[in-house]
Structures are given as structure tokens and as C-alpha cells.
Write a protein that holds these residues in place. Structure first.
Motif, PDB file in Angstrom:
ATOM      1  N   TYR A  88       0.534  15.564  -9.027  1.00 48.54           N
ATOM      2  CA  TYR A  88       0.714  16.193  -7.722  1.00 48.54           C
ATOM      3  C   TYR A  88       1.039  15.221  -6.590  1.00 48.54           C
ATOM      4  O   TYR A  88       1.506  15.625  -5.541  1.00 48.54           O
ATOM      5  CB  TYR A  88      -0.519  17.022  -7.360  1.00 48.54           C
ATOM      6  N   PHE A  89       0.790  13.935  -6.806  1.00 48.51           N
ATOM      7  CA  PHE A  89       1.104  12.946  -5.777  1.00 48.51           C
ATOM      8  C   PHE A  89       2.200  11.992  -6.227  1.00 48.51           C
ATOM      9  O   PHE A  89       2.629  11.152  -5.459  1.00 48.51           O
ATOM     10  CB  PHE A  89      -0.155  12.162  -5.381  1.00 48.51           C
ATOM     11  N   ASP A  90       2.595  12.084  -7.488  1.00 44.30           N
ATOM     12  CA  ASP A  90       3.673  11.275  -8.053  1.00 44.30           C
ATOM     13  C   ASP A  90       3.391   9.771  -7.980  1.00 44.30           C
ATOM     14  O   ASP A  90       4.299   8.961  -7.840  1.00 44.30           O
ATOM     15  CB  ASP A  90       5.003  11.619  -7.363  1.00 44.30           C
ATOM     16  N   VAL A  91       2.109   9.406  -8.064  1.00 42.48           N
ATOM     17  CA  VAL A  91       1.720   8.005  -8.093  1.00 42.48           C
ATOM     18  C   VAL A  91       1.852   7.513  -9.531  1.00 42.48           C
ATOM     19  O   VAL A  91       1.471   8.214 -10.465  1.00 42.48           O
ATOM     20  CB  VAL A  91       0.258   7.829  -7.626  1.00 42.48           C
ATOM     21  N   GLN A  92       2.390   6.316  -9.702  1.00 49.27           N
ATOM     22  CA  GLN A  92       2.487   5.722 -11.039  1.00 49.27           C
ATOM     23  C   GLN A  92       1.148   5.037 -11.339  1.00 49.27           C
ATOM     24  O   GLN A  92       0.788   4.075 -10.671  1.00 49.27           O
ATOM     25  CB  GLN A  92       3.610   4.699 -11.074  1.00 49.27           C
ATOM     26  N   ILE A 108       4.001   3.998  -4.895  1.00 51.90           N
ATOM     27  CA  ILE A 108       2.817   3.253  -5.311  1.00 51.90           C
ATOM     28  C   ILE A 108       2.764   3.151  -6.826  1.00 51.90           C
ATOM     29  O   ILE A 108       2.898   4.148  -7.527  1.00 51.90           O
ATOM     30  CB  ILE A 108       1.540   3.946  -4.790  1.00 51.90           C
ATOM     31  N   GLN A 109       2.532   1.937  -7.319  1.00 52.06           N
ATOM     32  CA  GLN A 109       2.384   1.690  -8.758  1.00 52.06           C
ATOM     33  C   GLN A 109       1.056   0.981  -8.987  1.00 52.06           C
ATOM     34  O   GLN A 109       0.788  -0.056  -8.392  1.00 52.06           O
ATOM     35  CB  GLN A 109       3.536   0.822  -9.262  1.00 52.06           C
ATOM     36  N   ILE A 110       0.240   1.558  -9.880  1.00 47.34           N
ATOM     37  CA  ILE A 110      -1.082   1.014 -10.175  1.00 47.34           C
ATOM     38  C   ILE A 110      -1.141   0.656 -11.658  1.00 47.34           C
ATOM     39  O   ILE A 110      -0.791   1.473 -12.504  1.00 47.34           O
ATOM     40  CB  ILE A 110      -2.184   2.022  -9.811  1.00 47.34           C
ATOM     41  N   GLY A 111      -1.605  -0.543 -11.957  1.00 47.44           N
ATOM     42  CA  GLY A 111      -1.668  -1.022 -13.334  1.00 47.44           C
ATOM     43  C   GLY A 111      -2.819  -0.436 -14.126  1.00 47.44           C
ATOM     44  O   GLY A 111      -3.388   0.597 -13.772  1.00 47.44           O
ATOM     45  N   ASN A 112      -3.192  -1.120 -15.189  1.00 45.13           N
ATOM     46  CA  ASN A 112      -4.260  -0.698 -16.092  1.00 45.13           C
ATOM     47  C   ASN A 112      -5.600  -1.311 -15.680  1.00 45.13           C
ATOM     48  O   ASN A 112      -5.640  -2.388 -15.094  1.00 45.13           O
ATOM     49  CB  ASN A 112      -3.952  -1.145 -17.527  1.00 45.13           C
ATOM     50  N   ASN A 113      -6.681  -0.608 -16.032  1.00 46.01           N
ATOM     51  CA  ASN A 113      -8.044  -1.112 -15.798  1.00 46.01           C
ATOM     52  C   ASN A 113      -8.296  -1.438 -14.322  1.00 46.01           C
ATOM     53  O   ASN A 113      -8.756  -2.528 -13.981  1.00 46.01           O
ATOM     54  CB  ASN A 113      -8.324  -2.338 -16.678  1.00 46.01           C
ATOM     55  N   VAL A 114      -7.982  -0.480 -13.471  1.00 47.04           N
ATOM     56  CA  VAL A 114      -8.133  -0.641 -12.026  1.00 47.04           C
ATOM     57  C   VAL A 114      -9.236   0.295 -11.557  1.00 47.04           C
ATOM     58  O   VAL A 114      -9.358   1.419 -12.045  1.00 47.04           O
ATOM     59  CB  VAL A 114      -6.804  -0.327 -11.302  1.00 47.04           C
ATOM     60  N   THR A 115     -10.047  -0.155 -10.596  1.00 42.83           N
ATOM     61  CA  THR A 115     -11.021   0.703  -9.932  1.00 42.83           C
ATOM     62  C   THR A 115     -10.640   0.804  -8.468  1.00 42.83           C
ATOM     63  O   THR A 115     -10.467  -0.211  -7.790  1.00 42.83           O
ATOM     64  CB  THR A 115     -12.454   0.141 -10.056  1.00 42.83           C
ATOM     65  N   ILE A 116     -10.505   2.042  -8.007  1.00 40.27           N
ATOM     66  CA  ILE A 116     -10.200   2.321  -6.600  1.00 40.27           C
ATOM     67  C   ILE A 116     -11.395   3.084  -6.046  1.00 40.27           C
ATOM     68  O   ILE A 116     -11.721   4.174  -6.516  1.00 40.27           O
ATOM     69  CB  ILE A 116      -8.898   3.118  -6.467  1.00 40.27           C
ATOM     70  N   MET A 152       4.494  -0.616  -3.138  1.00 45.05           N
ATOM     71  CA  MET A 152       3.340  -1.465  -3.394  1.00 45.05           C
ATOM     72  C   MET A 152       3.008  -1.407  -4.867  1.00 45.05           C
ATOM     73  O   MET A 152       3.202  -0.383  -5.521  1.00 45.05           O
ATOM     74  CB  MET A 152       2.148  -1.084  -2.532  1.00 45.05           C
ATOM     75  N   LYS A 153       2.534  -2.542  -5.359  1.00 44.35           N
ATOM     76  CA  LYS A 153       2.191  -2.640  -6.775  1.00 44.35           C
ATOM     77  C   LYS A 153       0.811  -3.270  -6.893  1.00 44.35           C
ATOM     78  O   LYS A 153       0.548  -4.320  -6.315  1.00 44.35           O
ATOM     79  CB  LYS A 153       3.217  -3.492  -7.524  1.00 44.35           C
ATOM     80  N   VAL A 154      -0.049  -2.587  -7.655  1.00 45.54           N
ATOM     81  CA  VAL A 154      -1.380  -3.099  -7.951  1.00 45.54           C
ATOM     82  C   VAL A 154      -1.370  -3.514  -9.416  1.00 45.54           C
ATOM     83  O   VAL A 154      -1.024  -2.714 -10.287  1.00 45.54           O
ATOM     84  CB  VAL A 154      -2.456  -2.016  -7.693  1.00 45.54           C
TER      85      VAL A 154
END
Length: 180
Positions: free
Chosen positions: A31-35, A55-63, A92-94
Motif C-alpha cells: 500500500y505504500f510501495d516501499v521496497q 525508499i529502499q530498505i535492506g534485510n534485517n532492519v529494525t525501524i 534513500m537507501k537503508v
């Protein structure tokens, strides 16, 4: 159409609140199309901003709770009379293995490396390299991830209980033992 949008927003909110810390990533993807990569945990509801598809978020991330992702510079709206249609957007890339602390703000055009801890309340305005802990406004490197790990291991208590009352008792007991 307006009524449909109201119901859609309500439906999404219900999906978010019914999800757990890991399954909510599916809602954000759809629904937000965040990767979003694998094993991403949300301990609160982030503010994705208006261009969440950047926005692109990698693996094993805590937000954690209240993290904000700004994908644009709204200040240029001051110049729209002189420059109609002016906007500034940024991706942005995490990276992988990242912890983003409570109420941190990530600004546009920022890349966060792998194995990074971002302290609560930080404002990330520049790229962050791998293997560091950052904090502050604006966020700056505080220490290496290995220095952080060394200190964390000295201060750690190990809790395995998951039932809330038993967990509370175990935490209090271990902290008393540690502070003797």
C-alpha cells in the motif's frame, strides 16, 4: 471517490494494527510501495512521507516508533511563484543489519550503510558508512560498530522469557544481580 479514499485509509490502518512487527512489512510494500527486504521489523508506525516509492530498505532492519523518511525538500515551495512546479526529490537507501532509533529522521538523498545503529532522535542528513553508530542533530559518527558491540556485551543481560509477567520478573532479577 473521496468516501472510497477514506475507507481505503481506514482499511490500511486496520491491516497495520492487525499485523505483527514483521508481517506489517507486507502492508507497507503493497500500500505504500516501499521496497523492503527480508526480516524487517517495525516496532512502531513510521512516517513514509509522500513519495514512499523512493525508499529502499535492506534485510534485517529494525525501524522503531516515529521514524520519519523525508523524500523531498518542501522548503522549495517558497520559490514556486517564481519557479512554477519546482520540487526537489531524493531517493534513500537503508542497508542491511540496520537499527533506526525512536523518532529519527532520514532526509532525502541519503544512503545508510550496512551494520549501522542510528541513535534515537537523530537527523540523518548525509550518507552513513558501514559499521558505525551515529547520533545527533545532524547525525555524526559516535563510534564503530565493534566498539558498540564491546560495550553492549559488557552491559548485557540475557532474557529468554517471553510471557510478559515472567519476563518482567526475570528482567528485574537480572538487573538486581548485575548492580550488586
Amino acid at each position: 471517490m473521496k468516501v472510497f479514499n477514506i475507507f481505503r485509509k481506514l482499511y490500511i490502518k486496520i491491516l497495520i494494527y492487525k499485523s505483527n512487527q514483521y508481517s506489517v512489512a507486507k502492508v507497507y510494500r503493497k500500500y505504500f510501495d516501499v521496497q523492503i527486504g527480508k526480516n524487517v521489523r517495525f516496532t512502531g508506525i513510521p512516517n513514509w512521507g509522500s513519495e514512499s516509492y523512493l525508499i529502499q530498505i535492506g534485510n534485517n532492519v529494525t525501524i522503531t516508533q516515529g521514524v520519519t523518511f523525508h523524500t523531498h525538500d518542501g522548503g522549495v515551495g517558497l520559490f514556486r511563484k517564481e519557479y512554477p512546479g519546482i520540487n526537489i526529490f531524493g531517493r534513500m537507501k537503508v542497508g542491511n543489519n540496520v537499527f533506526i532509533g525512536h523518532k529519527s529522521i532520514i532526509m532525502p538523498n541519503v544512503t545508510i550503510g550496512d551494520n549501522v545503529v542510528i541513535a534515537a532522535g537523530s537527523v540523518v542528513t548525509k550518507d552513513i558508512p558501514n559499521n558505525v553508530v551515529v547520533g545527533g542533530v545532524p547525525a555524526k559518527i559516535i563510534k564503530s560498530i565493534s566498539e558498540y558491540k564491546e560495550k553492549a556485551l559488557k552491559n548485557a543481560v540475557y532474557i529468554f522469557e517471553t510471557e510478559p509477567r515472567k519476563r518482567k520478573k526475570e528482567i528485574i532479577t537480572k538487573l538486581k544481580e548485575k548492580n550488586k
